[in-house]
Motif scaffolding. Structure first.
Motif, PDB file in Angstrom:
ATOM      1  N   ALA A 173      -1.297   5.973  10.554  1.00  0.00           N
ATOM      2  CA  ALA A 173      -0.201   6.814  10.057  1.00  0.00           C
ATOM      3  C   ALA A 173       0.800   5.981   9.262  1.00  0.00           C
ATOM      4  CB  ALA A 173       0.484   7.516  11.218  1.00  0.00           C
ATOM      5  N   THR A 174       1.069   4.772   9.702  1.00  0.00           N
ATOM      6  CA  THR A 174       1.961   3.885   8.971  1.00  0.00           C
ATOM      7  C   THR A 174       1.364   3.506   7.623  1.00  0.00           C
ATOM      8  OG1 THR A 174       2.799   3.006  11.045  1.00  0.00           O
ATOM      9  CG2 THR A 174       3.191   1.681   9.068  1.00  0.00           C
ATOM     10  N   LEU A 175       0.074   3.194   7.606  1.00  0.00           N
ATOM     11  CA  LEU A 175      -0.612   2.860   6.367  1.00  0.00           C
ATOM     12  C   LEU A 175      -0.603   4.045   5.409  1.00  0.00           C
ATOM     13  CD1 LEU A 175      -2.330   0.747   4.830  1.00  0.00           C
ATOM     14  CD2 LEU A 175      -4.324   1.780   5.911  1.00  0.00           C
ATOM     15  N   GLN A 176      -0.838   5.244   5.942  1.00  0.00           N
ATOM     16  CA  GLN A 176      -0.824   6.437   5.110  1.00  0.00           C
ATOM     17  C   GLN A 176       0.566   6.688   4.523  1.00  0.00           C
ATOM     18  OE1 GLN A 176      -2.342   9.953   7.018  1.00  0.00           O
ATOM     19  NE2 GLN A 176      -1.402  11.311   5.539  1.00  0.00           N
ATOM     20  N   ALA A 224       4.035   6.499  -0.274  1.00  0.00           N
ATOM     21  CA  ALA A 224       5.318   6.192  -0.900  1.00  0.00           C
ATOM     22  C   ALA A 224       5.182   5.246  -2.090  1.00  0.00           C
ATOM     23  CB  ALA A 224       6.253   5.569   0.136  1.00  0.00           C
ATOM     24  N   TYR A 225       4.209   4.360  -2.072  1.00  0.00           N
ATOM     25  CA  TYR A 225       4.137   3.319  -3.084  1.00  0.00           C
ATOM     26  C   TYR A 225       2.970   3.418  -4.056  1.00  0.00           C
ATOM     27  CZ  TYR A 225       7.851   1.156  -0.475  1.00  0.00           C
ATOM     28  OH  TYR A 225       9.045   0.920   0.140  1.00  0.00           O
TER      29      TYR A 225
END
Length: 94
Positions: free
Chosen positions: A42-45, A50-51
């Motif tokens: 989820a953090t990677l997604q 965002a970037y």
């Protein structure tokens, strides 16, 4: 089996991705990997969302013409080929 589906809904990732991440996390780090796999994905997604640059998809008038869909008129093939021009008939030679 139930944990990936429940956790995936709370962090908004696809259940198949959550299940796969739990399998990979278990294979790499055991039980601890299974617990941290979904938050890590989820953090990677979120980071990628965002970037990573996203491109807006718009209709190109050169492709679709100036008419909107369902406005009648000639079909797609006629629009691609253009207007029909009658061919001259061949002359008979004696």
């Amino acid at each position: 089996m139930l944990q990936p589906k429940l956790t995936a809904k709370s962090v908004d990732i696809h259940p198949a991705v959550a299940f796969g991440s739990v399998i990979v996390g278990t294979a790499l780090l055991g039980a601890v990997g299974a617990l941290i796999a979904i938050p890590a994905v989820a953090t990677l997604q979120a980071f990628l969302g965002a970037y990573v640059k996203r491109y807006a998809v718009t209709d190109d008038p050169r492709v679709h013409g100036h008419r909107s869909r369902g406005s009648g008129g000639p079909g797609l093939l006629a629009r691609i080929r253009g207007p029909r021009v009658p061919r001259p008939e061949p002359e008979e030679s004696s």
